[in-house]
Write a protein that holds these residues in place. Structure first.
Motif, mmCIF file in Angstrom:
data_model
loop_
_atom_site.group_PDB
_atom_site.id
_atom_site.type_symbol
_atom_site.label_atom_id
_atom_site.label_comp_id
_atom_site.label_asym_id
_atom_site.label_seq_id
_atom_site.Cartn_x
_atom_site.Cartn_y
_atom_site.Cartn_z
ATOM 1 N N SER A 1 0.791 -1.221 0.000
ATOM 2 C CA SER A 1 0.000 0.000 0.000
ATOM 3 C C SER A 1 0.826 1.275 0.000
ATOM 4 O O SER A 1 0.368 2.296 -0.455
ATOM 5 C CB SER A 1 -0.958 -0.003 1.193
ATOM 6 O OG SER A 1 -0.226 0.053 2.388
ATOM 7 N N ALA A 2 2.025 1.263 0.534
ATOM 8 C CA ALA A 2 2.800 2.492 0.648
ATOM 9 C C ALA A 2 4.170 2.297 0.020
ATOM 10 O O ALA A 2 5.090 1.816 0.657
ATOM 11 C CB ALA A 2 2.924 2.893 2.119
ATOM 12 N N SER B 1 -8.733 2.259 -0.471
ATOM 13 C CA SER B 1 -8.247 3.630 -0.604
ATOM 14 C C SER B 1 -9.427 4.583 -0.597
ATOM 15 O O SER B 1 -10.467 4.309 -1.194
ATOM 16 C CB SER B 1 -7.474 3.801 -1.911
ATOM 17 O OG SER B 1 -6.294 3.042 -1.876
ATOM 18 N N LEU C 1 -5.974 7.761 -1.162
ATOM 19 C CA LEU C 1 -5.082 7.597 -0.027
ATOM 20 C C LEU C 1 -5.357 6.267 0.661
ATOM 21 O O LEU C 1 -6.480 6.006 1.089
ATOM 22 C CB LEU C 1 -5.300 8.756 0.953
ATOM 23 C CG LEU C 1 -4.263 8.995 2.019
ATOM 24 C CD1 LEU C 1 -2.905 9.329 1.412
ATOM 25 C CD2 LEU C 1 -4.699 10.124 2.927
ATOM 26 N N GLU D 1 -0.076 6.212 4.097
ATOM 27 C CA GLU D 1 0.326 7.155 3.056
ATOM 28 C C GLU D 1 -0.044 8.590 3.396
ATOM 29 O O GLU D 1 -0.867 8.840 4.272
ATOM 30 C CB GLU D 1 -0.360 6.800 1.725
ATOM 31 C CG GLU D 1 0.064 5.482 1.148
ATOM 32 C CD GLU D 1 -0.617 5.191 -0.191
ATOM 33 O OE1 GLU D 1 -0.075 4.354 -0.916
ATOM 34 O OE2 GLU D 1 -1.663 5.781 -0.503
ATOM 35 N N LEU E 1 5.169 7.499 7.295
ATOM 36 C CA LEU E 1 4.305 7.371 6.124
ATOM 37 C C LEU E 1 5.047 7.627 4.815
ATOM 38 O O LEU E 1 6.069 8.309 4.785
ATOM 39 C CB LEU E 1 3.130 8.347 6.250
ATOM 40 C CG LEU E 1 2.315 8.234 7.549
ATOM 41 C CD1 LEU E 1 1.157 9.213 7.529
ATOM 42 C CD2 LEU E 1 1.834 6.813 7.772
ATOM 43 N N SER E 2 4.477 7.091 3.742
ATOM 44 C CA SER E 2 5.049 7.230 2.398
ATOM 45 C C SER E 2 4.099 8.025 1.510
ATOM 46 O O SER E 2 2.875 7.980 1.682
ATOM 47 C CB SER E 2 5.280 5.864 1.774
ATOM 48 O OG SER E 2 6.210 5.118 2.527
ATOM 49 N N SER F 1 1.729 8.936 -1.385
ATOM 50 C CA SER F 1 0.802 8.190 -2.215
ATOM 51 C C SER F 1 1.185 8.353 -3.678
ATOM 52 O O SER F 1 1.524 9.440 -4.120
ATOM 53 C CB SER F 1 -0.618 8.727 -1.991
ATOM 54 O OG SER F 1 -1.532 8.069 -2.832
ATOM 55 N N GLU F 2 1.125 7.282 -4.416
ATOM 56 C CA GLU F 2 1.496 7.350 -5.838
ATOM 57 C C GLU F 2 0.338 7.026 -6.748
ATOM 58 O O GLU F 2 -0.571 6.402 -6.495
ATOM 59 C CB GLU F 2 2.625 6.375 -6.136
ATOM 60 C CG GLU F 2 3.888 6.799 -5.428
ATOM 61 C CD GLU F 2 5.084 5.943 -5.762
ATOM 62 O OE1 GLU F 2 4.917 4.794 -6.189
ATOM 63 O OE2 GLU F 2 6.198 6.408 -5.594
#
Length: 158
Positions: free
Chosen positions: A18-19, A53, A66, A70, A154-155, A157-158
């Protein structure tokens, strides 16, 4: 027992997927202030066990989706803005934004929602749906001390 072990492995696989973007500290958002003519909104969602998401928009313009773990950034035009989280209904907040400022919005499951059972969904459990139109997620403005502590993990979001 094999089914249970396979289910656990699958959950860890999806949690890891997910992240995948860069961590907050490695992005320009952690190092550079908001532009003077824009208001920076940093939406973030801590891991919450929900693999779906949530769609986010500012003034009815979709800015992205999201997942848990993320964050997502939008540099918006200052002024009164409506922000919405959509997943099986919508949850909206309105805020007055000022240029050069950064605002932190936590996206999280709604604990206050009254849930009703729709039916058996899978071996994992039951499919649940909120009993009202406000959706599964809420938006909450938080201060930088709360947000920055959460954003460390957190990373993007792509």
């Amino acid at each position: 027992m094999k089914t249970f072990a396979g289910l656990i492995a699958l959950l860890f696989f999806f949690a890891g997927c997910s992240a995948s973007g860069p961590h907050f500290k490695d992005t320009r958002y952690a190092k550079q202030p908001a532009p003077a003519d824009r208001a920076r909104i940093i939406f973030f969602r801590e891991p919450d066990g929900d693999f779906r998401s949530v769609e986010l928009d500012v003034d009815d313009q979709i800015i992205g989706k999201l997942a848990g773990g993320e964050f997502l950034v939008e540099d918006a035009v200052p002024g009164e803005r409506g922000m919405t989280a959509s997943l099986k209904g919508e949850f909206m907040i309105k805020m007055k934004l000022e240029g050069g400022q950064t605002y932190y919005i936590r996206v999280s499951p709604r604990e206050e929602a009254t849930y009703k059972l729709i039916g058996f969904f899978s071996a994992v459990g039951s499919w649940m749906s909120p009993a009202d139109a406000k959706g599964h997620f809420k938006l909450q403005r938080v201060g930088p001390e709360v947000a920055l502590a959460a954003l460390e993990q957190l990373s993007l979001s792509e």
